[in-house]
Motif scaffolding. Structure first.
Motif, PDB file in Angstrom:
ATOM      1  N   SER A  56      -1.259  -5.229   6.935  1.00 15.37           N
ATOM      2  CA  SER A  56      -2.037  -6.454   6.792  1.00 15.37           C
ATOM      3  C   SER A  56      -3.354  -6.407   7.567  1.00 15.37           C
ATOM      4  O   SER A  56      -4.254  -7.190   7.294  1.00 15.37           O
ATOM      5  CB  SER A  56      -1.208  -7.659   7.244  1.00 15.37           C
ATOM      6  N   SER A  57      -3.486  -5.481   8.508  1.00 14.05           N
ATOM      7  CA  SER A  57      -4.716  -5.406   9.289  1.00 14.05           C
ATOM      8  C   SER A  57      -5.791  -4.560   8.618  1.00 14.05           C
ATOM      9  O   SER A  57      -6.935  -4.530   9.061  1.00 14.05           O
ATOM     10  CB  SER A  57      -4.427  -4.838  10.678  1.00 14.05           C
ATOM     11  N   TYR A  58      -5.439  -3.880   7.541  1.00 10.38           N
ATOM     12  CA  TYR A  58      -6.377  -2.997   6.872  1.00 10.38           C
ATOM     13  C   TYR A  58      -7.179  -3.730   5.800  1.00 10.38           C
ATOM     14  O   TYR A  58      -6.647  -4.577   5.085  1.00 10.38           O
ATOM     15  CB  TYR A  58      -5.652  -1.838   6.198  1.00 10.38           C
ATOM     16  N   ILE A  59      -8.436  -3.371   5.679  1.00  9.60           N
ATOM     17  CA  ILE A  59      -9.194  -3.698   4.479  1.00  9.60           C
ATOM     18  C   ILE A  59      -8.773  -2.674   3.430  1.00  9.60           C
ATOM     19  O   ILE A  59      -8.732  -1.474   3.699  1.00  9.60           O
ATOM     20  CB  ILE A  59     -10.707  -3.609   4.736  1.00  9.60           C
ATOM     21  N   MET A  60      -8.434  -3.153   2.253  1.00 13.04           N
ATOM     22  CA  MET A  60      -7.979  -2.268   1.181  1.00 13.04           C
ATOM     23  C   MET A  60      -9.006  -2.229   0.063  1.00 13.04           C
ATOM     24  O   MET A  60      -9.624  -3.244  -0.264  1.00 13.04           O
ATOM     25  CB  MET A  60      -6.635  -2.745   0.641  1.00 13.04           C
ATOM     26  N   GLY A  61      -9.152  -1.053  -0.508  1.00  7.68           N
ATOM     27  CA  GLY A  61     -10.138  -0.904  -1.562  1.00  7.68           C
ATOM     28  C   GLY A  61      -9.665  -0.023  -2.690  1.00  7.68           C
ATOM     29  O   GLY A  61      -8.693   0.734  -2.554  1.00  7.68           O
ATOM     30  N   TRP A  62     -10.332  -0.166  -3.802  1.00  3.34           N
ATOM     31  CA  TRP A  62     -10.140   0.712  -4.961  1.00  3.34           C
ATOM     32  C   TRP A  62     -11.461   1.396  -5.264  1.00  3.34           C
ATOM     33  O   TRP A  62     -12.531   0.761  -5.244  1.00  3.34           O
ATOM     34  CB  TRP A  62      -9.675  -0.074  -6.181  1.00  3.34           C
TER      35      TRP A  62
END
Length: 119
Positions: free
Chosen positions: A30-36
């Motif tokens: 939950s602390s990560y920025i997630m990307g595609w």
């Protein structure tokens, strides 16, 4: 680092939809920025979308705005990319990536999943 595994790619006709999933290991998901991101044959890898931990902040490449939606389920350690109105130019290998809190770059990457859109 977090381990990422993408799924959900495949072959779809233009105008169709696909939903990609990215399962992450680690208790601090939950602390990560997630990307595609995606990379088409012969082209550089490009940004597609990203979301903060709460999905209150989402960003999209202009080429996918209004067609793609990024979301995440922190309880399931999973991030999704819903892709609608697919076009032939969306054909690429799609990668999930994670950016640790406080970092300025995506440092963990999945192996990628192929999306092919037939016209």
């Amino acid at each position: 680092q977090v381990h990422l595994v993408e799924s959900g790619g495949g072959l779809v006709q233009a105008g169709g939809s696909l939903r990609l999933s990215c399962a992450a290991s680690g208790r601090t998901f939950s602390s990560y920025i997630m990307g595609w991101f995606r990379q088409a044959p012969g082209k550089e890898r490009e940004f597609v979308a990203s979301t903060s931990w709460s999905t209150s902040n989402t960003y999209y490449a202009d080429s996918v705005k209004g067609r793609f939606t990024i979301s995440r389920d922190n309880a399931k350690n999973t991030v999704y990319l819903q892709m609608n109105s697919l076009k032939a130019e969306d054909t690429a290998v799609y990668y999930c990536a994670a950016q640790p809190s406080g970092s300025r770059r995506f440092s963990s990457w999945g192996q990628g999943t192929q999306v092919t859109v037939s016209s």
